[in-house]
Design an enzyme around this catalytic site. Structure first.
Site, PDB file in Angstrom:
ATOM      1  N   HIS A 137      53.140  11.628  12.075  1.00  0.00           N
ATOM      2  CA  HIS A 137      54.458  11.538  12.721  1.00  0.00           C
ATOM      3  C   HIS A 137      54.707  10.116  13.273  1.00  0.00           C
ATOM      4  O   HIS A 137      54.866   9.925  14.476  1.00  0.00           O
ATOM      5  CB  HIS A 137      54.576  12.584  13.841  1.00  0.00           C
ATOM      6  CG  HIS A 137      55.996  12.958  14.144  1.00  0.00           C
ATOM      7  ND1 HIS A 137      56.372  14.218  14.545  1.00  0.00           N
ATOM      8  CD2 HIS A 137      57.146  12.229  14.118  1.00  0.00           C
ATOM      9  CE1 HIS A 137      57.681  14.255  14.763  1.00  0.00           C
ATOM     10  NE2 HIS A 137      58.173  13.054  14.507  1.00  0.00           N
ATOM     11  N   ARG A 183      61.644  17.064   9.969  1.00  0.00           N
ATOM     12  CA  ARG A 183      60.879  17.972  10.820  1.00  0.00           C
ATOM     13  C   ARG A 183      60.038  18.869   9.926  1.00  0.00           C
ATOM     14  O   ARG A 183      60.491  19.287   8.850  1.00  0.00           O
ATOM     15  CB  ARG A 183      61.805  18.852  11.670  1.00  0.00           C
ATOM     16  CG  ARG A 183      62.315  18.187  12.931  1.00  0.00           C
ATOM     17  CD  ARG A 183      61.171  17.915  13.927  1.00  0.00           C
ATOM     18  NE  ARG A 183      61.633  17.274  15.140  1.00  0.00           N
ATOM     19  CZ  ARG A 183      61.621  15.961  15.359  1.00  0.00           C
ATOM     20  NH1 ARG A 183      61.178  15.128  14.439  1.00  0.00           N
ATOM     21  NH2 ARG A 183      62.032  15.470  16.518  1.00  0.00           N
ATOM     22  N   GLU A 211      52.481  20.803  14.482  1.00  0.00           N
ATOM     23  CA  GLU A 211      51.758  19.560  14.805  1.00  0.00           C
ATOM     24  C   GLU A 211      50.926  19.746  16.063  1.00  0.00           C
ATOM     25  O   GLU A 211      51.370  20.441  16.981  1.00  0.00           O
ATOM     26  CB  GLU A 211      52.761  18.423  14.995  1.00  0.00           C
ATOM     27  CG  GLU A 211      53.468  18.100  13.688  1.00  0.00           C
ATOM     28  CD  GLU A 211      54.500  16.994  13.816  1.00  0.00           C
ATOM     29  OE1 GLU A 211      54.555  16.332  14.862  1.00  0.00           O
ATOM     30  OE2 GLU A 211      55.248  16.799  12.862  1.00  0.00           O
TER      31      GLU A 211
HETATM   32  C1  DGY Z   1      62.364  11.906  16.882  1.00  0.00           C
HETATM   33  O1  DGY Z   1      62.854  10.998  17.555  1.00  0.00           O
HETATM   34  O2  DGY Z   1      62.858  13.011  16.828  1.00  0.00           O
HETATM   35  C2  DGY Z   1      61.138  11.596  16.084  1.00  0.00           C
HETATM   36  O3  DGY Z   1      60.665  12.629  15.359  1.00  0.00           O
HETATM   37  C3  DGY Z   1      60.074  11.004  16.963  1.00  0.00           C
HETATM   38  O4  DGY Z   1      60.374   9.684  16.914  1.00  0.00           O
END
Ligand code: DGY
Length: 324
Positions: A290, A243, A272
């Site tokens: 992402h 993240r 983002e």
């Molecule tokens: C998640 O699943 O948390 C990812 O960041 C998006 O696929």
């Protein structure tokens, strides 16, 4: 089920999953695929029995203060849920589910792609070829860093961290060290060629590549800050597919600009889809939008997990992936 539950899907999902949702529920879809703002999300919580959000939806505490909330479950499309204020949802009796397990390999694959791309300067090379600037082979051209045999440091040894260890150890002969909050069984770690260290700092100091695989939010916000970046080797690289908020982005830009570390590969960002200009102009960073789970197989499997969770909930069974 007698009356079909009313559900709202906040973004477009793979067609096959939308089809199942439309059959099973009184489903509304966001045909425009534009991220919903807070007002639209509050309206959704008021009007639907289930809201099916994803990473791009900000469901902060204030949204759950509304007195007319109808939604009973948030079936999140994604394994990470730091975009949802879980405590506030729980306080309103709203169940929250996620989609673990099905995106492990694809996310580790993207981490591996970032690691290889930044180490071998493949992004720079690609830009050079596309722009017609390539002058031909020469011994000193775009010299990168060898990956095979180096040390990988993993922060967060969950499913994705382990999948990354496996790739690096068995595919690239790398020595793997990791930090994890809880103790990992030594036999399990050594099957993946990995060794647990006591602190984040020890991992940072030992690694040629640091790959982040811990959850975002809470105590992990800015886990990698200026002080910790300075503990990495100057020739080391940071890879983030976890993240954006796990890394202090401004501190990272400064570390990349001033040579505190050699480079970074990033699939996630603090706010983002905004990526700071100072980051975008740097050549020693590889930037992806992402893409961790972005394969047909995985996105469909994620959607089907949400279907299972929401179906179980409305049939009075425990949703398999309940997080709150
Ligand atoms: C998640 O699943 O948390 C990812 O960041 C998006 O696929």
């Amino acid at each position: 089920m007698t009356r079909k539950p009313r559900i709202l899907v906040t973004r477009r999902w793979p067609e096959a999953v939308e089809r199942v949702l439309a059959e099973r529920f009184d489903a509304s879809f966001n045909a425009s695929d534009i991220a919903m703002d807070s007002a639209a999300l509050v309206q959704a919580l008021r009007s639907f029995d289930a809201v099916l959000p994803t990473v791009s939806d900000r469901l902060g505490a204030s949204l759950f203060e509304d007195k007319d909330i109808r939604a009973k479950i948030l079936g999140n499309f994604g394994v990470g849920y730091n975009h949802i204020d879980i405590a506030a949802a729980e306080a309103r009796g709203i169940v929250v589910t996620n989609t673990p397990g099905v995106l492990t390999d694809c996310t580790a694959d993207i981490a591996m792609s970032l690691l290889l791309t930044v180490a071998r300067r493949a992004g720079e090379g690609e830009r050079e070829v596309r722009s017609g600037q390539w002058m031909g082979w020469r011994p000193t051209h775009l010299i990168g860093t060898k990956v095979t045999g180096k040390t990988l440091g993993i922060i967060g040894f969950g499913r994705i961290g382990k999948a990354m260890a496996k790739r690096c150890h068995f595919g690239f002969d790398m020595d793997v060290v990791f930090y994890n909050r809880s103790k990992i069984d030594i036999a399990e770690a050594s099957r993946l060629g990995a060794r647990q260290l006591e602190t984040v700092e020890e991992v940072l100091a030992a690694a040629d590549f640091v790959s982040l695989h811990c959850p975002g939010g809470g105590g992990n916000r800015h886990l990698i800050n200026a002080q910790r970046l300075a503990m990495m080797k100057p020739e080391a690289f940071l890879i983030n597919t976890a993240r954006g908020d796990v890394v202090d982005e401004i501190a990272l830009v400064e570390a990349l600009e001033t040579g505190v570390i050699r480079g970074a590969g990033l699939d996630v960002f603090e706010v983002e889809p905004t990526v700071p200009e100072r980051l975008r102009v740097l050549d020693n960073v590889v930037l992806l939008p992402h893409l961790g789970s972005a394969t047909e197989e995985t996105r469909t499997a994620m959607g089907m997990k949400v279907v299972e969770n929401v179906t179980a909930f409305f049939e009075g069974r425990p949703p398999p992936d309940r997080v709150a």
